[in-house]
Design an enzyme around this catalytic site. Structure first.
Site, PDB file in Angstrom:
ATOM      1  CG  ASP A   1       0.995  -1.519   7.616  1.00 58.71           C
ATOM      2  OD1 ASP A   1       1.716  -2.301   7.629  1.00 58.71           O
ATOM      3  OD2 ASP A   1       1.289  -0.334   7.737  1.00 58.71           O
TER       4      ASP A   1
ATOM      5  CG  HIS B   1      -0.288   0.282   2.306  1.00 63.07           C
ATOM      6  ND1 HIS B   1       0.787  -0.687   2.832  1.00 63.07           N
ATOM      7  CD2 HIS B   1       0.079   1.182   3.171  1.00 63.07           C
ATOM      8  CE1 HIS B   1       1.047  -0.587   4.282  1.00 63.07           C
ATOM      9  NE2 HIS B   1       0.714   0.865   4.825  1.00 63.07           N
TER      10      HIS B   1
ATOM     11  CG  HIS C   1      -0.343   4.585   4.369  1.00 65.35           C
ATOM     12  ND1 HIS C   1      -0.980   3.694   5.318  1.00 65.35           N
ATOM     13  CD2 HIS C   1      -0.470   5.467   4.273  1.00 65.35           C
ATOM     14  CE1 HIS C   1      -1.633   3.843   5.449  1.00 65.35           C
ATOM     15  NE2 HIS C   1      -1.719   5.826   5.089  1.00 65.35           N
TER      16      HIS C   1
ATOM     17  CG  HIS D   1      -3.751   0.055   6.315  1.00 64.49           C
ATOM     18  ND1 HIS D   1      -4.184  -0.158   7.452  1.00 64.49           N
ATOM     19  CD2 HIS D   1      -3.025   0.966   5.434  1.00 64.49           C
ATOM     20  CE1 HIS D   1      -2.908   0.782   7.636  1.00 64.49           C
ATOM     21  NE2 HIS D   1      -2.079   1.331   6.586  1.00 64.49           N
TER      22      HIS D   1
ATOM     23  CG  ASP E   1       5.114   3.276   6.996  1.00 65.22           C
ATOM     24  OD1 ASP E   1       4.459   3.203   6.817  1.00 65.22           O
ATOM     25  OD2 ASP E   1       4.916   2.075   7.677  1.00 65.22           O
ATOM     26  CG  HIS E   2       4.522   0.127   4.119  1.00 67.36           C
ATOM     27  ND1 HIS E   2       4.347  -1.064   4.841  1.00 67.36           N
ATOM     28  CD2 HIS E   2       4.160   0.765   5.185  1.00 67.36           C
ATOM     29  CE1 HIS E   2       3.744  -2.084   5.672  1.00 67.36           C
ATOM     30  NE2 HIS E   2       3.518  -0.097   6.557  1.00 67.36           N
TER      31      HIS E   2
ATOM     32  CG  HIS F   1       4.119  -2.595  10.566  1.00 71.64           C
ATOM     33  ND1 HIS F   1       3.341  -1.673  11.036  1.00 71.64           N
ATOM     34  CD2 HIS F   1       4.913  -1.738   9.177  1.00 71.64           C
ATOM     35  CE1 HIS F   1       3.024  -0.362  10.516  1.00 71.64           C
ATOM     36  NE2 HIS F   1       3.658  -0.191   9.178  1.00 71.64           N
TER      37      HIS F   1
HETATM   38 ZN   LIG Z   1       2.887   0.547   7.633  1.00 69.79          ZN
HETATM   39 ZN   LIG Z   2      -0.056   1.829   6.334  1.00 68.72          ZN
END
Ligand SMILES: [Zn+2]
Ligand SMILES: [Zn+2]
Length: 279
Positions: free
Chosen positions: A170, A62, A64, A142, A66-67, A233
């Site tokens: 997530d 996805h 976001h 999510h 942090d990914h 995570h």
């Molecule tokens: Zn994340």
């Molecule tokens: Zn996320």
């Protein structure tokens, strides 16, 4: 004939000492795949001893930060490394905008092709296959369109068991995702990664942010009949993830912290043939 997952990051969005954002490297018989690509992945690949040129495809769950924050630097360094063959990237449709910008409008456009395949985040489907393996999407719950993935070996001619890996991050706990994984791998997925951002005492926070607790992840692993659960995570609020591991083990004994630079292998084994039952 390896089947193994190396963890490059087990943190979540907020920085925590010694923890980095999500990225996994899956090695299936010396074919390398990256799953999610958090910040700072180039240096981490170097430390893990994996040449970025070996990565055949990247699967993104996805959009976001942090990914995906590591994706563009990784693509740029592939350009510097002289990559000429196309790079396959899979992920939610919106990722195309980011890739298009970097490929065409950034100061140093990349000179190899990026073959982006949008993944429908609302249903499970086959998204990739080659001679020896296949990859299915798994819809997750999510705050933004999100998909997990199940990687599964195809049966080989020597009668080996098909090894498998499920990546679920997530997400809120999703019995539907557990059911899909159990249908894709009826004999039980060998390794399941499930995000465990919070401890169960903080489940209200997990619910508000679209995440799972360690206990919830353990219950999903049980419902999916997984053989081994890896959790990661982690929120920066937990200094020691072993407490989350202990919590998950109360519901699913085979739970392990996805430690950074740890590799989890599934050995090659003969498929068990079921002999007819005798009275
Ligand atoms: Zn994340
Ligand atoms: Zn996320």
């Amino acid at each position: 004939m390896r089947f193994e997952v190396t963890i490059l990051g087990n943190g979540s969005a907020s920085p925590a000492p010694g923890r980095h954002q999500t990225a996994h490297i899956l090695n299936v018989r010396e074919q390398f795949f990256m799953v999610d690509c958090g910040e700072g992945m180039r240096a981490r690949l170097v430390r893990a001893g994996v040449s970025p040129l070996k990565i055949g495809a990247i699967f993104i769950s996805h959009i976001h930060g942090d990914h995906v924050y590591g994706l563009m630097p990784l693509v740029a360094s592939l350009g510097l490394s002289g990559k000429q063959t196309p790079l396959k990237i899979f992920g939610p449709a919106e990722l195309r905008k980011l890739i298009d910008f970097f490929q065409h409008d950034f100061g140093n456009p990349v000179l190899f092709d990026i073959e982006f395949t949008p993944v429908d985040t609302t249903r499970s489907q086959l998204v990739y296959e080659n001679r020896s393996m296949e990859v299915f999407s798994v819809p997750l719950r999510h705050r933004t369109p999100t998909t997990g993935y199940v990687f599964r070996e195809k049966p080989d001619t020597q009668g080996h068991k098909s090894r498998s890996y499920a990546f679920l991050s997530d997400t809120l706990p999703s019995p539907k995702a557990a059911r899909i994984v159990s249908e894709l791998v009826p004999e039980g997925v060998d390794l399941m990664y499930h995000e465990s951002t919070f401890a169960d005492a903080d489940r209200r926070l997990a619910r508000e942010t679209g995440h799972s607790t360690a206990l919830q992840a353990a219950k999903i692993a049980g419902a999916a009949r997984a053989r081994k659960l890896l959790i990661g995570h982690f929120s920066s609020r937990y200094k020691d993830p072993s407490a989350l591991e202990a919590e998950a083990r109360t519901a699913f004994a085979e739970t392990y912290v996805a430690g950074e630079f740890e590799t989890f292998s599934v050995p090659l084994a003969k498929a068990v043939s079921v002999s007819p039952e005798k009275d």
